[in-house]
Design an enzyme around this catalytic site. Sequence first.
Site, PDB file in Angstrom:
ATOM      1  N   ASN A 152       0.810  -1.233   0.000  1.00 33.65           N
ATOM      2  CA  ASN A 152       0.000   0.000   0.000  1.00 33.65           C
ATOM      3  C   ASN A 152       0.838   1.275   0.000  1.00 33.65           C
ATOM      4  O   ASN A 152       0.356   2.328  -0.392  1.00 33.65           O
ATOM      5  CB  ASN A 152      -0.994  -0.008   1.157  1.00 33.65           C
ATOM      6  CG  ASN A 152      -0.334   0.060   2.498  1.00 33.65           C
ATOM      7  OD1 ASN A 152       0.763  -0.464   2.675  1.00 33.65           O
ATOM      8  ND2 ASN A 152      -0.968   0.691   3.452  1.00 33.65           N
ATOM      9  N   GLY A 227       2.620  -5.183   7.616  1.00 28.96           N
ATOM     10  CA  GLY A 227       1.628  -5.991   6.912  1.00 28.96           C
ATOM     11  C   GLY A 227       0.490  -6.329   7.842  1.00 28.96           C
ATOM     12  O   GLY A 227       0.220  -5.608   8.803  1.00 28.96           O
ATOM     13  N   SER A 228      -0.142  -7.460   7.563  1.00 29.08           N
ATOM     14  CA  SER A 228      -1.339  -7.794   8.339  1.00 29.08           C
ATOM     15  C   SER A 228      -0.973  -8.387   9.699  1.00 29.08           C
ATOM     16  O   SER A 228       0.127  -8.905   9.908  1.00 29.08           O
ATOM     17  CB  SER A 228      -2.199  -8.784   7.564  1.00 29.08           C
ATOM     18  OG  SER A 228      -1.535 -10.025   7.505  1.00 29.08           O
ATOM     19  N   VAL A 231      -0.146 -12.318   9.588  1.00 31.95           N
ATOM     20  CA  VAL A 231       1.203 -12.658   9.114  1.00 31.95           C
ATOM     21  C   VAL A 231       2.237 -12.160  10.131  1.00 31.95           C
ATOM     22  O   VAL A 231       3.202 -12.859  10.446  1.00 31.95           O
ATOM     23  CB  VAL A 231       1.467 -12.045   7.713  1.00 31.95           C
ATOM     24  CG1 VAL A 231       2.882 -12.334   7.248  1.00 31.95           C
ATOM     25  CG2 VAL A 231       0.457 -12.584   6.700  1.00 31.95           C
ATOM     26  N   GLY A 232       2.011 -10.985  10.676  1.00 39.33           N
ATOM     27  CA  GLY A 232       2.956 -10.391  11.631  1.00 39.33           C
ATOM     28  C   GLY A 232       3.191 -11.270  12.841  1.00 39.33           C
ATOM     29  O   GLY A 232       4.331 -11.421  13.302  1.00 39.33           O
ATOM     30  N   GLU A 249       4.800  -3.611  12.213  1.00 46.24           N
ATOM     31  CA  GLU A 249       3.738  -2.613  12.079  1.00 46.24           C
ATOM     32  C   GLU A 249       2.582  -3.296  11.380  1.00 46.24           C
ATOM     33  O   GLU A 249       2.746  -3.805  10.268  1.00 46.24           O
ATOM     34  CB  GLU A 249       4.208  -1.412  11.241  1.00 46.24           C
ATOM     35  CG  GLU A 249       5.247  -0.558  11.914  1.00 46.24           C
ATOM     36  CD  GLU A 249       4.778   0.082  13.196  1.00 46.24           C
ATOM     37  OE1 GLU A 249       3.551   0.156  13.438  1.00 46.24           O
ATOM     38  OE2 GLU A 249       5.648   0.496  13.980  1.00 46.24           O
ATOM     39  N   CYS A 283      -3.077   1.703   6.743  1.00 44.40           N
ATOM     40  CA  CYS A 283      -3.304   1.151   8.079  1.00 44.40           C
ATOM     41  C   CYS A 283      -3.673   2.269   9.046  1.00 44.40           C
ATOM     42  O   CYS A 283      -4.166   2.024  10.134  1.00 44.40           O
ATOM     43  CB  CYS A 283      -2.096   0.365   8.559  1.00 44.40           C
ATOM     44  SG  CYS A 283      -0.606   1.323   8.602  1.00 44.40           S
ATOM     45  N   GLU A 461       9.201   3.031  14.480  1.00 43.20           N
ATOM     46  CA  GLU A 461       9.882   3.267  13.212  1.00 43.20           C
ATOM     47  C   GLU A 461      10.027   4.765  12.974  1.00 43.20           C
ATOM     48  O   GLU A 461       9.349   5.563  13.605  1.00 43.20           O
ATOM     49  CB  GLU A 461       9.032   2.740  12.051  1.00 43.20           C
ATOM     50  CG  GLU A 461       8.942   1.253  11.960  1.00 43.20           C
ATOM     51  CD  GLU A 461       8.404   0.844  10.603  1.00 43.20           C
ATOM     52  OE1 GLU A 461       9.223   0.565   9.715  1.00 43.20           O
ATOM     53  OE2 GLU A 461       7.184   0.804  10.434  1.00 43.20           O
TER      54      GLU A 461
HETATM   55  C1  UN1 Z   1       0.463   7.472   6.500  1.00 48.13           C
HETATM   56  O1  UN1 Z   1      -0.684   7.413   6.921  1.00 48.13           O
HETATM   57  O2  UN1 Z   1       0.955   8.513   6.055  1.00 48.13           O
HETATM   58  O3  UN1 Z   1       0.793   0.815   5.927  1.00 48.13           O
HETATM   59  C2  UN1 Z   1       1.377   6.314   6.518  1.00 48.13           C
HETATM   60  C3  UN1 Z   1       0.352   1.892   6.313  1.00 48.13           C
HETATM   61  C4  UN1 Z   1       1.205   2.637   7.308  1.00 48.13           C
HETATM   62  C5  UN1 Z   1       1.701   3.918   6.781  1.00 48.13           C
HETATM   63  C6  UN1 Z   1       0.725   5.021   6.851  1.00 48.13           C
HETATM   64  N1  UN1 Z   1       2.305   1.802   7.710  1.00 48.13           N
HETATM   65  O4  UN1 Z   1      -0.684   2.339   5.895  1.00 48.13           O
END
Ligand code: UN1
Length: 480
Positions: A152, A227-228, A231-232, A249, A283, A461
Amino acid sequence: MSDTLELSHWINGEKVSTDRPSESLNPSDTRDVVARVPDGGDAEVNAAVDAARAAFGGWADASPEVRSDVLDKASNILMERREEVGRLLSREEGKTLAEGIGETARAARILKFFGGEALRLHGQNLMSTRPGVEVQTYRQAVGVYGLITPWNFPIAIPAWKMAPALAFGNTVVIKPAGQTPATAEALVAILHEAGLPRGVVNMIIGRGRVGQAIVDHTGVDAISFTGSQGVGAGVALGAVKRQARVQLEMGGKNPLVVMDDADLDRAVQIALDGSFFATGQRCTASSRLIVQDGIHDKFVAALAEKVKALRVGDALDPETQMGPAVSEDQMETSYRYIQVARGDGGRVVTGGDRMQLEKPGWYVQPTLIADTATDMRINQEEVFGPVASTIRVKSYEEALEVANGVEFGLSAGIVTTSLKHARDFQRNARAGMVMVNLPTAGVDYHVPFGGSKKSSYGPREQGFAAVEFFTQTKTAYSWS
Ligand code: UN1
């Protein structure tokens, strides 16, 4: 339609030619084959880890200026080519061209930031409790980092994991998401063009078994995964079993609280951005809109009007405001959750039906579902699509309770003109990031990123926080 790219793994500074059994399709027009894609396995992962191990000593011991220069140069190249790379990103992932170019520029800025961080790595000097003894702390490179990145944010996330790894002297084996390998390859190619020594970054393209092989490889010292949640959890288990460092994350089910005292237009714009931009495939997306009684009906009506007016279409068409889902799977997931919400008593205010556009693509109608309750599946599980639900609440206290009533805790937002409620929310929302009068999504790159509860695991992160995960501290004592 544009050309079809022939993708390769990158091992020890070289593209490895190989069979390309699968195709990456343009989600806006599935007749367009973006790339033919290799499918790596154990042999490729082993070769990549060997190359990364061999390159580690030289890279970790190089002057920080060398590392800084490579990142800075890569940043400049990427920024210069942001239109071209952004177009590839949008063609492959389906976010709008403006979003694709914006994300590419963001990746370039991330590389630039960590180019600076490479020169700022510092330790501490303390007096020992013992007279005559000195204590110093150093931050040192760890070794080989295995990076597993999602589709994404196909360039920003590889950048924000690779850049700190490289800045602080580590080497990398990266597995980009199967849906978006071409964008990731563009970044890896640019890093090499910028002078990255061979073996410092290696990339293996493939399915889940490539990720598994990286997680299980004893030559990989640390794993960073986005990721999800499902899986994480497996990634963490695999890493902990052999005592590798791990950072995860994962998902979100992010609440946006709208209070009676909010500016209506502003609240609607914030919800529209948070829930539907990037096709809701973030996310950090605002998927639960928790709305106070007094403003509820006006807010739902005004938001529905805006959602209905969103121009859904080909990501590369400049008129498009929302692109397609990345894949057929993601499209079906959205429609499945819309059905589930309907079955549980939710009222679809706008959207919800299948979309037929001229081009064959994985389009989803942006969908707003009202009258949902907090314990419904639509409010507990991550959809990862352009689907938002509203929950009506009576008071701020109830809003906060609902906001916190999920197992995720990535980002949380409130729209209000009350300083009291804004500050209380900042303190008591159980999330890693809290937004006041801003969308839950869309974050800066120079500050920590991460969540609480099931959303994240391990150190934060990005930005100045990245040093925690991407270095290890050594404490040195001396007496003379
Ligand atoms: C954002 O909202 O600018 O996978 C970043 C994602 C997040 C990153 C979002 N790790 O959507």
